[in-house]
Design an enzyme around this catalytic site. Sequence first.
Site, PDB file in Angstrom:
ATOM      1  CG  ASP A 288      -5.969  -1.809 -32.634  1.00  0.00           C
ATOM      2  OD1 ASP A 288      -5.566  -2.746 -33.331  1.00  0.00           O
ATOM      3  OD2 ASP A 288      -6.473  -0.778 -33.106  1.00  0.00           O
TER       4      ASP A 288
ATOM      5  CG  HIS B 185     -14.809   1.073 -32.944  1.00  0.00           C
ATOM      6  ND1 HIS B 185     -15.760   1.213 -33.920  1.00  0.00           N
ATOM      7  CD2 HIS B 185     -13.723   0.543 -33.538  1.00  0.00           C
ATOM      8  CE1 HIS B 185     -15.271   0.768 -35.058  1.00  0.00           C
ATOM      9  NE2 HIS B 185     -14.038   0.351 -34.865  1.00  0.00           N
TER      10      HIS B 185
HETATM   11  N1  CMC Z   1      -9.854   7.430 -23.970  1.00  0.00           N
HETATM   12  C1  CMC Z   1     -10.492   8.460 -23.341  1.00  0.00           C
HETATM   13  N2  CMC Z   1     -11.597   9.062 -23.834  1.00  0.00           N
HETATM   14  C2  CMC Z   1     -12.061   8.623 -24.994  1.00  0.00           C
HETATM   15  C3  CMC Z   1     -11.452   7.558 -25.710  1.00  0.00           C
HETATM   16  C4  CMC Z   1     -10.312   6.963 -25.145  1.00  0.00           C
HETATM   17  N3  CMC Z   1      -9.687   5.956 -25.774  1.00  0.00           N
HETATM   18  N4  CMC Z   1     -12.125   7.343 -26.864  1.00  0.00           N
HETATM   19  C5  CMC Z   1     -13.136   8.231 -26.878  1.00  0.00           C
HETATM   20  N5  CMC Z   1     -13.104   8.991 -25.751  1.00  0.00           N
HETATM   21  C6  CMC Z   1     -14.068  10.044 -25.374  1.00  0.00           C
HETATM   22  C7  CMC Z   1     -13.843  11.317 -26.168  1.00  0.00           C
HETATM   23  O1  CMC Z   1     -12.960  12.199 -25.496  1.00  0.00           O
HETATM   24  C8  CMC Z   1     -15.235  11.871 -26.242  1.00  0.00           C
HETATM   25  O2  CMC Z   1     -15.568  12.450 -24.984  1.00  0.00           O
HETATM   26  P1  CMC Z   1     -16.508  13.759 -24.912  1.00  0.00           P
HETATM   27  O3  CMC Z   1     -17.849  13.290 -25.404  1.00  0.00           O
HETATM   28  O4  CMC Z   1     -16.493  14.122 -23.486  1.00  0.00           O
HETATM   29  O5  CMC Z   1     -15.900  14.783 -25.798  1.00  0.00           O
HETATM   30  C9  CMC Z   1     -16.113  10.621 -26.392  1.00  0.00           C
HETATM   31  O6  CMC Z   1     -15.369   9.579 -25.758  1.00  0.00           O
HETATM   32  C10 CMC Z   1     -16.399  10.238 -27.842  1.00  0.00           C
HETATM   33  O7  CMC Z   1     -15.155  10.091 -28.511  1.00  0.00           O
HETATM   34  P2  CMC Z   1     -14.850  10.592 -29.982  1.00  0.00           P
HETATM   35  O8  CMC Z   1     -13.424  10.999 -30.078  1.00  0.00           O
HETATM   36  O9  CMC Z   1     -15.886  11.593 -30.390  1.00  0.00           O
HETATM   37  O10 CMC Z   1     -15.106   9.260 -30.778  1.00  0.00           O
HETATM   38  P3  CMC Z   1     -14.673   8.958 -32.256  1.00  0.00           P
HETATM   39  O11 CMC Z   1     -15.669   8.030 -32.793  1.00  0.00           O
HETATM   40  O12 CMC Z   1     -14.419  10.223 -33.014  1.00  0.00           O
HETATM   41  O13 CMC Z   1     -13.226   8.243 -32.082  1.00  0.00           O
HETATM   42  C11 CMC Z   1     -11.635   6.567 -31.699  1.00  0.00           C
HETATM   43  C12 CMC Z   1     -13.090   6.873 -32.062  1.00  0.00           C
HETATM   44  C13 CMC Z   1     -11.373   5.078 -31.912  1.00  0.00           C
HETATM   45  C14 CMC Z   1     -10.689   7.341 -32.647  1.00  0.00           C
HETATM   46  C15 CMC Z   1     -11.376   6.956 -30.227  1.00  0.00           C
HETATM   47  O14 CMC Z   1     -12.217   6.197 -29.383  1.00  0.00           O
HETATM   48  C16 CMC Z   1      -9.922   6.796 -29.820  1.00  0.00           C
HETATM   49  O15 CMC Z   1      -9.110   7.704 -30.066  1.00  0.00           O
HETATM   50  N6  CMC Z   1      -9.519   5.613 -29.222  1.00  0.00           N
HETATM   51  C17 CMC Z   1      -8.160   5.350 -28.893  1.00  0.00           C
HETATM   52  C18 CMC Z   1      -7.400   4.917 -30.130  1.00  0.00           C
HETATM   53  C19 CMC Z   1      -7.771   3.487 -30.533  1.00  0.00           C
HETATM   54  O16 CMC Z   1      -7.826   2.575 -29.725  1.00  0.00           O
HETATM   55  N7  CMC Z   1      -7.973   3.312 -31.855  1.00  0.00           N
HETATM   56  C20 CMC Z   1      -8.293   2.000 -32.424  1.00  0.00           C
HETATM   57  C21 CMC Z   1      -9.679   1.950 -32.990  1.00  0.00           C
HETATM   58  S1  CMC Z   1     -10.244   0.298 -33.395  1.00  0.00           S
HETATM   59  C22 CMC Z   1      -9.189  -0.321 -34.583  1.00  0.00           C
HETATM   60  C23 CMC Z   1      -8.942   0.526 -35.781  1.00  0.00           C
HETATM   61  O17 CMC Z   1      -9.764   1.323 -36.237  1.00  0.00           O
HETATM   62  O18 CMC Z   1      -7.864   0.388 -36.341  1.00  0.00           O
END
Ligand code: CMC
Length: 431
Positions: free
Chosen positions: A366, A308
């Site tokens: 989720d 998140h």
């Molecule tokens: N699986 C594997 N690696 C992950 C995941 C994941 N679900 N989420 C983040 N990471 C890694 C990402 O690759 C990055 O690694 P590095 O630092 O080595 O590059 C690090 O963690 C930070 O991630 P980010 O993409 O910079 O984080 P963000 O804040 O931009 O994205 C997120 C947040 C929710 C989009 C992301 O965690 C994600 O895609 N999660 C899976 C989708 C999900 O469950 N979404 C629901 C969110 S909560 C409810 C809602 O908003 O509706």
Amino acid sequence: MPEDTVTVIDNRTGRQIELPVRTATMGPDAVDIGRFFRELGYFTYDPGFLSTASCHSKLTYLDGKQGMLMYRGYPIEQLAEHSSFIEVAHLMLYGELPKRQQLEDFNSIITHHSMLNEALKSFFRGFYHDAHPMAIMVGVVGSLSAFYHDSTDISNPVHREIAAHRLIAKMPSIAAASYKHSIGEPQVYPDNSLSYVGNLLHMMFSVPCEKFEADPVAEKALDLIFILHIDHEQNASTSTVRLAGSSGANPFACIASGIAALWGPAHGGANEAVLSMLEKIGDVKNIPAYLARAKDRDDPFRLMGFGHRVYKNYDPRARIIREMCHEVLAKLGNENDPLFELALKLEEIALSDDYFIERKLYPNVDFYSGLIYKALGIPTNMFTVMFSIARTVGWVAQWMEMISEKNQRIGRPRQLYVGETRRDYVPIDQR
Ligand code: CMC
């Protein structure tokens, strides 16, 4: 120098400016950079809004480090235990928990706005039978402004309030009609004797030829899930609603834009993606292979329902839903649902893995919600629709908060242009 300023020194020119600090009641204060461009000639650059507060708000507070969420100051755990969706909706729209009579009146207003204009039925028929229900939601909610002209004057607080009531009231009817269309069953009219979620279950699962009574366990579980999904400060869909609203667009169009933004798998679409992922993983023995894929930078696969932007701790909503999963699955006789077992094991393994520990990746809202929806008989492609029904309360509350602000201005981000510099047109035969 006044205490509440931040000094910015431009090392290129030696110019120095003092920027005021806006004080938060909880959480980080914010440096007001409104004068930044005028005084220093630079834009600020923050793609993804990692450090940028796009507005001020009194609605929702979340502390990502502590894993804490509050609506209007009330901890989500207390609202989940003691309140109801309609009561929390009142809290969000009007700022206070309602007194008994206020709650009855509000409930009655929402109940009596739940019917749809009959002409809307032809909109559903226009969609192909296998249309994703979220596509139908975007289209039909957007079309509401064509039916309810008496609530689109956004400068009129009464119009705004009626639009808010209509949106909250009609979302379950539109959602259920989308579902009925996809399975080829007749639309079911709302029943004013039922609760908000009881009515949704009735419109989704009853058929004209049979009596239907919603399972009270299902009704309670859905009401609780809806409370947890009501608002989450300036997430992607809420920011979309605010941005659309800032241009003066009508509230129905704004909420339709929020539904579109919610649909993405990185946002509300994740609940649907979690279930597909669990089904693909299939067995505990396959978990390590999927975790390896999630950790591989060259593989686009991510562990859905994990991570998140703000929570760097367990999402408090996921904790409540996980507990509820045990209770609901036991009561509905699905206690040994293999997907729930798989989800628990996946969580356990991921939370002990260095990759997830270092990045502070925990289950989000989720991760477990889809398992409850599944136990309630809600099909996977309706999961994000469920989310959108509950989030409509947050969207309209945020929209009303924004529109009622003095000096509200259109949202218009700047950009860092990195394209071609000026060049002259080349005739086609000289390229
Ligand atoms: N699986 C594997 N690696 C992950 C995941 C994941 N679900 N989420 C983040 N990471 C890694 C990402 O690759 C990055 O690694 P590095 O630092 O080595 O590059 C690090 O963690 C930070 O991630 P980010 O993409 O910079 O984080 P963000 O804040 O931009 O994205 C997120 C947040 C929710 C989009 C992301 O965690 C994600 O895609 N999660 C899976 C989708 C999900 O469950 N979404 C629901 C969110 S909560 C409810 C809602 O908003 O509706």
